[in-house]
Design a protein around this motif. Sequence first.
Motif, PDB file in Angstrom:
ATOM      1  N   ILE A 184       0.824  -1.199   0.000  1.00 53.15           N
ATOM      2  CA  ILE A 184       0.000   0.000   0.000  1.00 53.15           C
ATOM      3  C   ILE A 184       0.862   1.254   0.000  1.00 53.15           C
ATOM      4  CG2 ILE A 184      -1.920  -1.161   1.160  1.00 53.15           C
ATOM      5  CD1 ILE A 184      -1.018   0.111   3.767  1.00 53.15           C
ATOM      6  N   GLN A 185       0.241   2.412  -0.243  1.00 47.97           N
ATOM      7  CA  GLN A 185       0.987   3.669  -0.310  1.00 47.97           C
ATOM      8  C   GLN A 185       1.571   4.060   1.043  1.00 47.97           C
ATOM      9  OE1 GLN A 185      -0.470   7.047  -2.666  1.00 47.97           O
ATOM     10  NE2 GLN A 185      -2.241   5.805  -3.211  1.00 47.97           N
ATOM     11  N   GLU A 186       0.767   3.940   2.097  1.00 48.69           N
ATOM     12  CA  GLU A 186       1.199   4.386   3.427  1.00 48.69           C
ATOM     13  C   GLU A 186       1.600   3.175   4.275  1.00 48.69           C
ATOM     14  OE1 GLU A 186       1.570   7.496   4.370  1.00 48.69           O
ATOM     15  OE2 GLU A 186       0.833   8.296   2.466  1.00 48.69           O
ATOM     16  N   SER A 187       2.778   2.653   4.023  1.00 48.75           N
ATOM     17  CA  SER A 187       3.236   1.472   4.748  1.00 48.75           C
ATOM     18  C   SER A 187       3.779   1.878   6.117  1.00 48.75           C
ATOM     19  CB  SER A 187       4.333   0.766   3.946  1.00 48.75           C
ATOM     20  OG  SER A 187       4.735  -0.416   4.584  1.00 48.75           O
ATOM     21  N   LYS A 188       3.434   1.120   7.141  1.00 45.90           N
ATOM     22  CA  LYS A 188       3.849   1.407   8.510  1.00 45.90           C
ATOM     23  C   LYS A 188       4.805   0.321   9.014  1.00 45.90           C
ATOM     24  CE  LYS A 188       1.059   4.956   8.808  1.00 45.90           C
ATOM     25  NZ  LYS A 188       1.586   6.339   8.868  1.00 45.90           N
ATOM     26  N   LEU A 189       5.740   0.735   9.893  1.00 43.02           N
ATOM     27  CA  LEU A 189       6.683  -0.217  10.489  1.00 43.02           C
ATOM     28  C   LEU A 189       6.261  -0.644  11.888  1.00 43.02           C
ATOM     29  CD1 LEU A 189      10.137   1.255   9.382  1.00 43.02           C
ATOM     30  CD2 LEU A 189       8.570  -0.239   8.136  1.00 43.02           C
ATOM     31  N   LEU A 190       5.188  -0.048  12.399  1.00 46.52           N
ATOM     32  CA  LEU A 190       4.602  -0.455  13.681  1.00 46.52           C
ATOM     33  C   LEU A 190       5.619  -0.457  14.819  1.00 46.52           C
ATOM     34  CD1 LEU A 190       2.367  -3.382  12.373  1.00 46.52           C
ATOM     35  CD2 LEU A 190       1.733  -0.986  12.732  1.00 46.52           C
ATOM     36  N   SER A 245      12.307   9.098   5.355  1.00 52.49           N
ATOM     37  CA  SER A 245      11.468   9.996   4.566  1.00 52.49           C
ATOM     38  C   SER A 245      10.327   9.182   3.942  1.00 52.49           C
ATOM     39  CB  SER A 245      12.296  10.651   3.460  1.00 52.49           C
ATOM     40  OG  SER A 245      12.673   9.679   2.492  1.00 52.49           O
ATOM     41  N   VAL A 246       9.390   9.871   3.329  1.00 54.63           N
ATOM     42  CA  VAL A 246       8.269   9.189   2.674  1.00 54.63           C
ATOM     43  C   VAL A 246       8.787   8.269   1.567  1.00 54.63           C
ATOM     44  CG1 VAL A 246       6.175   9.500   1.306  1.00 54.63           C
ATOM     45  CG2 VAL A 246       6.656  11.044   3.212  1.00 54.63           C
ATOM     46  N   GLY A 247       9.734   8.763   0.774  1.00 46.10           N
ATOM     47  CA  GLY A 247      10.298   7.950  -0.298  1.00 46.10           C
ATOM     48  C   GLY A 247      11.059   6.743   0.216  1.00 46.10           C
ATOM     49  N   GLN A 248      11.791   6.917   1.314  1.00 51.85           N
ATOM     50  CA  GLN A 248      12.523   5.802   1.905  1.00 51.85           C
ATOM     51  C   GLN A 248      11.571   4.734   2.432  1.00 51.85           C
ATOM     52  OE1 GLN A 248      14.858   8.042   4.729  1.00 51.85           O
ATOM     53  NE2 GLN A 248      16.589   8.286   3.318  1.00 51.85           N
ATOM     54  N   LYS A 249      10.478   5.169   3.063  1.00 54.50           N
ATOM     55  CA  LYS A 249       9.477   4.203   3.531  1.00 54.50           C
ATOM     56  C   LYS A 249       8.851   3.455   2.363  1.00 54.50           C
ATOM     57  CE  LYS A 249       7.432   7.280   6.245  1.00 54.50           C
ATOM     58  NZ  LYS A 249       6.492   7.906   7.218  1.00 54.50           N
ATOM     59  N   LEU A 294      10.370   2.657  -0.449  1.00 59.19           N
ATOM     60  CA  LEU A 294      11.345   1.647  -0.856  1.00 59.19           C
ATOM     61  C   LEU A 294      11.323   0.442   0.085  1.00 59.19           C
ATOM     62  CD1 LEU A 294      14.542   3.630  -1.950  1.00 59.19           C
ATOM     63  CD2 LEU A 294      13.162   2.091  -3.361  1.00 59.19           C
ATOM     64  N   VAL A 295      11.220   0.706   1.382  1.00 63.75           N
ATOM     65  CA  VAL A 295      11.166  -0.377   2.364  1.00 63.75           C
ATOM     66  C   VAL A 295       9.908  -1.228   2.142  1.00 63.75           C
ATOM     67  CG1 VAL A 295      10.917  -0.909   4.825  1.00 63.75           C
ATOM     68  CG2 VAL A 295      12.561   0.832   4.079  1.00 63.75           C
ATOM     69  N   ALA A 296       8.799  -0.576   1.843  1.00 64.01           N
ATOM     70  CA  ALA A 296       7.557  -1.310   1.595  1.00 64.01           C
ATOM     71  C   ALA A 296       7.691  -2.220   0.379  1.00 64.01           C
ATOM     72  CB  ALA A 296       6.404  -0.334   1.396  1.00 64.01           C
ATOM     73  N   ILE A 297       8.330  -1.723  -0.673  1.00 65.68           N
ATOM     74  CA  ILE A 297       8.545  -2.550  -1.866  1.00 65.68           C
ATOM     75  C   ILE A 297       9.462  -3.721  -1.533  1.00 65.68           C
ATOM     76  CG2 ILE A 297       9.523  -2.578  -4.197  1.00 65.68           C
ATOM     77  CD1 ILE A 297       8.672   0.403  -4.390  1.00 65.68           C
ATOM     78  N   LEU A 344       0.662  -3.495  -6.294  1.00 69.87           N
ATOM     79  CA  LEU A 344       1.368  -2.283  -5.910  1.00 69.87           C
ATOM     80  C   LEU A 344       0.465  -1.067  -6.109  1.00 69.87           C
ATOM     81  CD1 LEU A 344       4.719  -3.093  -7.762  1.00 69.87           C
ATOM     82  CD2 LEU A 344       4.309  -3.299  -5.307  1.00 69.87           C
ATOM     83  N   ASP A 345       0.292  -0.277  -5.048  1.00 73.90           N
ATOM     84  CA  ASP A 345      -0.536   0.919  -5.113  1.00 73.90           C
ATOM     85  C   ASP A 345       0.368   2.153  -5.118  1.00 73.90           C
ATOM     86  OD1 ASP A 345      -2.621   2.665  -5.142  1.00 73.90           O
ATOM     87  OD2 ASP A 345      -3.433   2.123  -3.179  1.00 73.90           O
ATOM     88  N   GLU A 346       0.556   2.746  -6.294  1.00 75.38           N
ATOM     89  CA  GLU A 346       1.401   3.936  -6.457  1.00 75.38           C
ATOM     90  C   GLU A 346       2.787   3.737  -5.822  1.00 75.38           C
ATOM     91  OE1 GLU A 346       0.648   6.461  -8.258  1.00 75.38           O
ATOM     92  OE2 GLU A 346      -1.527   6.456  -8.433  1.00 75.38           O
ATOM     93  N   PRO A 347       3.526   2.706  -6.230  1.00 79.40           N
ATOM     94  CA  PRO A 347       4.775   2.376  -5.532  1.00 79.40           C
ATOM     95  C   PRO A 347       5.902   3.376  -5.738  1.00 79.40           C
ATOM     96  CG  PRO A 347       4.568   1.050  -7.504  1.00 79.40           C
ATOM     97  CD  PRO A 347       3.272   1.791  -7.358  1.00 79.40           C
ATOM     98  N   THR A 348       5.822   4.225  -6.765  1.00 79.07           N
ATOM     99  CA  THR A 348       6.923   5.151  -7.040  1.00 79.07           C
ATOM    100  C   THR A 348       6.515   6.616  -6.880  1.00 79.07           C
ATOM    101  OG1 THR A 348       6.372   5.166  -9.418  1.00 79.07           O
ATOM    102  CG2 THR A 348       7.977   3.525  -8.667  1.00 79.07           C
TER     103      THR A 348
END
Length: 255
Positions: free
Chosen positions: A96-102, A150-154, A156-159, A172-176
Motif C-alpha cells: 500500500i501507499q502508506e506502509s507502517k513499520l509499527l 522519509s516518505v520515499g525511503q518508507k 522503498l522499504v515497503a517494496i 502495488l498501489d502507487e509504488p513510485t
Amino acid sequence: MLNYSENDTETTPQLRIEDISLKTPIASSYLLENISFQVDKGDRMAIVGPSGAGKTSLLRLLNRLSSPTSGSIYLDNQEYRQIPAIELRRQITLVIQESKLLGMSVREALAYPLKLRGVNSSNIGERISGAIEQLHIPQEWLDRTELQLSVGQKQLVAIARGIILQPKILLLDEPTSALDAGKAAHILQVLTQLTNSQTTILMVNHQLEIAEEFSTRVLHLQRGKLIENSISHQINWVQLRQNLIQAEAESEQEW
C-alpha cells in the motif's frame, strides 16, 4: 461467462475476475460495477484512471481485504471464497501507499512477516540482503525506525517487504509516487526482472509514462467501470492521457 478447462494450463489465466461489483457501505452507489478481466502468469498490468475510479478498491478485493458485493474472483481456477484468507495472502501480496513499520526497525519490519511464516533465520537474512541489494537500499537504513525515514525511503522499504515475501502475485498501489525519476526507473527494472521470473504484478499508477514503460497490459477504470482492457502496445497513450486529464477536471468540478 468465460469458460476454461481445469486441465488446459496454457489457456487458464492465473487470475480471473468475473462480473464483480462493490457497493459503498451505504449501498447507494458502486465503487466497482460489473468488472471482468483476466491476468496471466508473468503479466505486468497497469491499472489507470482518475481519482475515485476504483483502482485501490480493486487491489483490496484482489488481496481479499474486502469482498465483492457480487461476482467472483478465481486464483488458478479456484474461487477466492474457497481459499483461506491467510493462504491467499501468502500468494498475493499488497504493497500500500502508506506502509507502517509499527514501531519496529527496518530490519525487524522486513523479517517479521517471514518469521510468521516459519522461515528460518538464515533464509530470512539472505532474503533481506538480496532485496536491499536489488533495490539499492543502504545497510544503515536497517537500524532506522519509521520516524527516521522519509516518505520515499518508507516506500522503498515497503517494496522490499513485498519482494522478500516472494508472492505469486504482487499488487502495488502507487509504488513510485514519492521517488525521484532515477530511483523510480531502477524500481521498474527490478520489478520487470521479477516478472521475467514469473511473478505477476498489478500496479496502480497515476504516472502514465511509468505505466507505458512498465506494463504489458493496461486496465483503464473510470467511475468504477472498466473502460478499456488492452495490450500495452495497442494503447493510444496520447488519447488516454487526454481522457484522464478531462476525467480529473470533471471530478474536481463535482467537488
